[in-house]
Design an enzyme around this catalytic site. Sequence first.
Site, PDB file in Angstrom:
ATOM      1  NE  ARG A 115      12.861 -52.143 116.233  1.00  0.00           N
ATOM      2  CZ  ARG A 115      12.784 -53.305 115.602  1.00  0.00           C
ATOM      3  NH1 ARG A 115      12.680 -53.354 114.294  1.00  0.00           N
ATOM      4  NH2 ARG A 115      12.824 -54.425 116.277  1.00  0.00           N
ATOM      5  N   GLY A 142      11.328 -61.290 110.515  1.00  0.00           N
ATOM      6  CA  GLY A 142      10.096 -60.753 109.922  1.00  0.00           C
ATOM      7  C   GLY A 142      10.299 -60.137 108.560  1.00  0.00           C
ATOM      8  CD  GLU A 198       7.241 -58.390 111.696  1.00  0.00           C
ATOM      9  OE1 GLU A 198       7.820 -58.749 112.724  1.00  0.00           O
ATOM     10  OE2 GLU A 198       7.826 -57.886 110.728  1.00  0.00           O
ATOM     11  NE  ARG A 208       8.415 -56.325 118.244  1.00  0.00           N
ATOM     12  CZ  ARG A 208       9.372 -56.368 117.327  1.00  0.00           C
ATOM     13  NH1 ARG A 208      10.547 -55.851 117.579  1.00  0.00           N
ATOM     14  NH2 ARG A 208       9.140 -56.925 116.170  1.00  0.00           N
ATOM     15  CB  ALA A 227      16.422 -59.478 110.594  1.00  0.00           C
ATOM     16  CG  HIS A 244      13.987 -57.649 119.698  1.00  0.00           C
ATOM     17  ND1 HIS A 244      14.582 -58.735 119.072  1.00  0.00           N
ATOM     18  CD2 HIS A 244      13.318 -56.985 118.725  1.00  0.00           C
ATOM     19  CE1 HIS A 244      14.264 -58.727 117.788  1.00  0.00           C
ATOM     20  NE2 HIS A 244      13.522 -57.658 117.542  1.00  0.00           N
ATOM     21  CB  SER A 294      30.317 -55.922 108.666  1.00  0.00           C
ATOM     22  OG  SER A 294      30.461 -56.812 109.754  1.00  0.00           O
ATOM     23  CG  HIS A 343      10.505 -60.021 119.831  1.00  0.00           C
ATOM     24  ND1 HIS A 343       9.561 -61.014 119.878  1.00  0.00           N
ATOM     25  CD2 HIS A 343      10.539 -59.602 118.552  1.00  0.00           C
ATOM     26  CE1 HIS A 343       9.051 -61.191 118.667  1.00  0.00           C
ATOM     27  NE2 HIS A 343       9.620 -60.336 117.846  1.00  0.00           N
ATOM     28  CB  SER A 364      15.188 -52.139 112.852  1.00  0.00           C
ATOM     29  OG  SER A 364      16.569 -52.086 112.984  1.00  0.00           O
TER      30      SER A 364
HETATM   31  P1  FAD Z   1      24.141 -55.204 113.357  1.00  0.00           P
HETATM   32  O1  FAD Z   1      23.540 -55.974 112.263  1.00  0.00           O
HETATM   33  O2  FAD Z   1      23.936 -55.672 114.734  1.00  0.00           O
HETATM   34  O3  FAD Z   1      25.691 -55.121 113.054  1.00  0.00           O
HETATM   35  C1  FAD Z   1      26.574 -54.545 113.996  1.00  0.00           C
HETATM   36  C2  FAD Z   1      27.984 -54.748 113.506  1.00  0.00           C
HETATM   37  O4  FAD Z   1      28.881 -53.999 114.292  1.00  0.00           O
HETATM   38  C3  FAD Z   1      28.467 -56.186 113.575  1.00  0.00           C
HETATM   39  O5  FAD Z   1      29.189 -56.427 112.392  1.00  0.00           O
HETATM   40  C4  FAD Z   1      29.412 -56.179 114.772  1.00  0.00           C
HETATM   41  O6  FAD Z   1      30.413 -57.153 114.705  1.00  0.00           O
HETATM   42  C5  FAD Z   1      29.994 -54.802 114.639  1.00  0.00           C
HETATM   43  N1  FAD Z   1      30.567 -54.224 115.849  1.00  0.00           N
HETATM   44  C6  FAD Z   1      29.954 -53.934 117.016  1.00  0.00           C
HETATM   45  N2  FAD Z   1      30.820 -53.365 117.868  1.00  0.00           N
HETATM   46  C7  FAD Z   1      32.010 -53.304 117.241  1.00  0.00           C
HETATM   47  C8  FAD Z   1      33.307 -52.839 117.581  1.00  0.00           C
HETATM   48  N3  FAD Z   1      33.575 -52.305 118.787  1.00  0.00           N
HETATM   49  N4  FAD Z   1      34.303 -52.948 116.679  1.00  0.00           N
HETATM   50  C9  FAD Z   1      34.089 -53.490 115.464  1.00  0.00           C
HETATM   51  N5  FAD Z   1      32.878 -53.957 115.069  1.00  0.00           N
HETATM   52  C10 FAD Z   1      31.868 -53.852 115.949  1.00  0.00           C
HETATM   53  N6  FAD Z   1      14.553 -55.620 112.306  1.00  0.00           N
HETATM   54  C11 FAD Z   1      13.754 -55.502 111.237  1.00  0.00           C
HETATM   55  O7  FAD Z   1      13.617 -54.416 110.664  1.00  0.00           O
HETATM   56  N7  FAD Z   1      13.089 -56.596 110.769  1.00  0.00           N
HETATM   57  C12 FAD Z   1      13.181 -57.820 111.349  1.00  0.00           C
HETATM   58  O8  FAD Z   1      12.585 -58.769 110.897  1.00  0.00           O
HETATM   59  C13 FAD Z   1      14.017 -57.951 112.488  1.00  0.00           C
HETATM   60  N8  FAD Z   1      14.138 -59.139 113.122  1.00  0.00           N
HETATM   61  C14 FAD Z   1      15.059 -59.275 114.127  1.00  0.00           C
HETATM   62  C15 FAD Z   1      15.285 -60.519 114.693  1.00  0.00           C
HETATM   63  C16 FAD Z   1      16.278 -60.682 115.639  1.00  0.00           C
HETATM   64  C17 FAD Z   1      16.529 -62.031 116.255  1.00  0.00           C
HETATM   65  C18 FAD Z   1      17.059 -59.563 116.049  1.00  0.00           C
HETATM   66  C19 FAD Z   1      18.147 -59.718 117.052  1.00  0.00           C
HETATM   67  C20 FAD Z   1      16.810 -58.316 115.517  1.00  0.00           C
HETATM   68  C21 FAD Z   1      15.812 -58.156 114.556  1.00  0.00           C
HETATM   69  N9  FAD Z   1      15.554 -56.912 113.988  1.00  0.00           N
HETATM   70  C22 FAD Z   1      14.708 -56.813 112.921  1.00  0.00           C
HETATM   71  C23 FAD Z   1      16.372 -55.765 114.339  1.00  0.00           C
HETATM   72  C24 FAD Z   1      17.448 -55.600 113.251  1.00  0.00           C
HETATM   73  O9  FAD Z   1      17.893 -56.861 112.848  1.00  0.00           O
HETATM   74  C25 FAD Z   1      18.616 -54.802 113.735  1.00  0.00           C
HETATM   75  O10 FAD Z   1      18.187 -53.636 114.383  1.00  0.00           O
HETATM   76  C26 FAD Z   1      19.493 -54.403 112.557  1.00  0.00           C
HETATM   77  O11 FAD Z   1      19.816 -55.527 111.796  1.00  0.00           O
HETATM   78  C27 FAD Z   1      20.724 -53.718 113.055  1.00  0.00           C
HETATM   79  O12 FAD Z   1      21.611 -53.565 111.986  1.00  0.00           O
HETATM   80  P2  FAD Z   1      22.956 -52.793 112.223  1.00  0.00           P
HETATM   81  O13 FAD Z   1      23.695 -52.839 110.950  1.00  0.00           O
HETATM   82  O14 FAD Z   1      22.684 -51.489 112.853  1.00  0.00           O
HETATM   83  O15 FAD Z   1      23.711 -53.667 113.336  1.00  0.00           O
HETATM   84  C1  SIN Z   2      10.278 -60.264 114.272  1.00  0.00           C
HETATM   85  O1  SIN Z   2      10.392 -60.869 113.211  1.00  0.00           O
HETATM   86  O2  SIN Z   2       9.397 -60.499 115.094  1.00  0.00           O
HETATM   87  C2  SIN Z   2      11.239 -59.189 114.593  1.00  0.00           C
HETATM   88  C3  SIN Z   2      10.919 -58.023 113.775  1.00  0.00           C
HETATM   89  C4  SIN Z   2      11.598 -56.807 114.276  1.00  0.00           C
HETATM   90  O3  SIN Z   2      12.195 -56.821 115.347  1.00  0.00           O
HETATM   91  O4  SIN Z   2      11.503 -55.799 113.581  1.00  0.00           O
END
Ligand code: FAD
Ligand code: SIN
Length: 543
Positions: free
Chosen positions: A382, A49, A118, A286, A47, A347, A14, A240, A387
């Site tokens: 990446r 940035g 960035e 990065r 996230a 990261h 989610s 990161h 992302s």
């Molecule tokens: P997530 O948002 O990680 O969601 C995964 C979901 O899967 C969660 O709800 C979790 O509970 C669920 N899940 C996992 N395994 C199971 C299971 N077995 N059963 C049921 N549910 C499960 N990217 C950018 O583009 N810009 C940014 O500025 C940026 N900043 C970041 C800063 C930080 C600190 C981090 C950690 C990442 C950042 N990224 C950024 C990367 C980006 O946030 C993620 O790659 C992206 O949000 C991933 O989204 P997602 O929906 O794929 O997964």
């Molecule tokens: C950050 O804000 O530095 C993270 C951005 C990203 O991982 O895409």
Amino acid sequence: MSKHISTDVLIVGSGAAGLTTALKLAPYCTVSVLSKGQLSAGSTLYAQGGVAAVTDRSRWQSHIEDTLNAGVGLCHQETVEFCVRRGQEAVEWLIDQGVGFTTEKNHEGATSYHLTQEGGHSERRIFHVDDATGKAVETTLEQQARAHPNIHIYEHRLAIDLITAHKLGGKKNRCLGLYALNCGSTEVETFVANHVVLATGGAAQAYLYSSNPDTATGDGIAMAWRAGCRITNMEFMQFHPTCLYHPKAKSFLLTEALRGEGATLHLPNGERFMAHRHAQAELAPRDIVARTIDHEMKRHGLEFILLDISHKKPEFVRNHFPNLYQKCLEYGFDLTQEPVPVVPAAHYTCGGIMTNLHAETDLPGLYAVGETACTGLHGANRMASNSILECLVFAGACAERIQAQLLEKIEQFEIPAWDETRVTDSDEQVVVSHNWHELRRFMWDYVGIVRTNKRLERAKRRVELLRMEANEYYGNFKVNRDLLELRNLVDVSNLIIRSAMSRKESRGLHYTLDYPAQKSITEDTILVPSNFHAHDALTRASA
Ligand code: FAD
Ligand code: SIN
């Protein structure tokens, strides 16, 4: 009798990927969303940035070129173009959902979106909500999803394994649903759906130091692998460069946008080291910044290096980075007055479940979206803020594909409930917690920013032992969250190690002292499971 839930579409996860897919499909069918914690728990929430997206067509090419450069020859050009061209639609959709991106006024008083920059980006193209973009995106999507009558939310449900037609004796393989642990009741429930979407995020918890929340245990990648899907490019784990170094901060990220707005990196003696290393200095891609920091830390025996934005006006820092400013103050650092200590941390998982432009995997009926997938966008590294863009674009593509198939007749199977007759309660949970720690420690030490054949061999021997133990536990004891996540982390770490061992060159995020040069040919690393069926397999082309 354990619960048996049927739905048109089942989405595991989610975050931005899962909730966007759900919202796009909800007008047409019933959608169930599983989340192993609270709905908002996942990387998206953290996230900082922003979301890279170009609204002026004449600037598409430069976003495409920057992404290709950052990916060091391994990005799939078709995927990169696909994402960049859909960027505007993606951010407009978020704005329609209610995400209030930061704006600015020009000299004439006209308002426009403020775009930040960035690493790897040659121009400003990142939409953001101050320095907490993910929080705005996640909470807005959560609100919309909770309000939609066709979306059924199952929190604290941990998907364990996929159910396939082959496992039930069917001739034509297909994903039929999955078993999930209800973490509240400890019961294992059966979810049945014609279309299953994995949106489970990345696997950076395989490393001791990570910027990711606890959810990032690679569950989707491990489940897809066990169900016969190919997994690509797992050696490219992104570190990161700048997480706050503080014993109480659990690898708290200091966004790259700080460097985009002028922050510089220094050794403790004040020397600014990135300028000698790359023409883009602190805004180099990065992988280069993280590797240079690692090199400087090892060369000088440092525990951290320094990130400094104190040369900017205090008001500028407080306005642009209100959350970081506040958070750093809580840890005793004033960003406006002094440099802060930082270290790299795991990261982002660039590799993942192999998918095509419709988010289809090798298993018919199974899709993968977001960080769990490997679409070909990121290649060997990446670029920042690509992302969330990828989550949004591929959620849309996935929803379109599923929508087009909703009326197709699909063979139905009698699905058995989870069988617990041959297992007992675990007698020694300490084995699970010990193995978690051991795994993350050797992955950090042996499969980190700089690799060697010898370190990878060591890691391989250890991961094989842990796999045996995790599988033994899984076979003999009732499942719980820690055990299931350990089993997934062990499987995913094994895929990372195998991929790293098979790449005999240094490229992007994969750097090995034994093969420091980059080969002239570019090839994805594709791991093929023993239960892979070539005749079902997806084609990578867009068709
Ligand atoms: P997530 O948002 O990680 O969601 C995964 C979901 O899967 C969660 O709800 C979790 O509970 C669920 N899940 C996992 N395994 C199971 C299971 N077995 N059963 C049921 N549910 C499960 N990217 C950018 O583009 N810009 C940014 O500025 C940026 N900043 C970041 C800063 C930080 C600190 C981090 C950690 C990442 C950042 N990224 C950024 C990367 C980006 O946030 C993620 O790659 C992206 O949000 C991933 O989204 P997602 O929906 O794929 O997964
Ligand atoms: C950050 O804000 O530095 C993270 C951005 C990203 O991982 O895409």
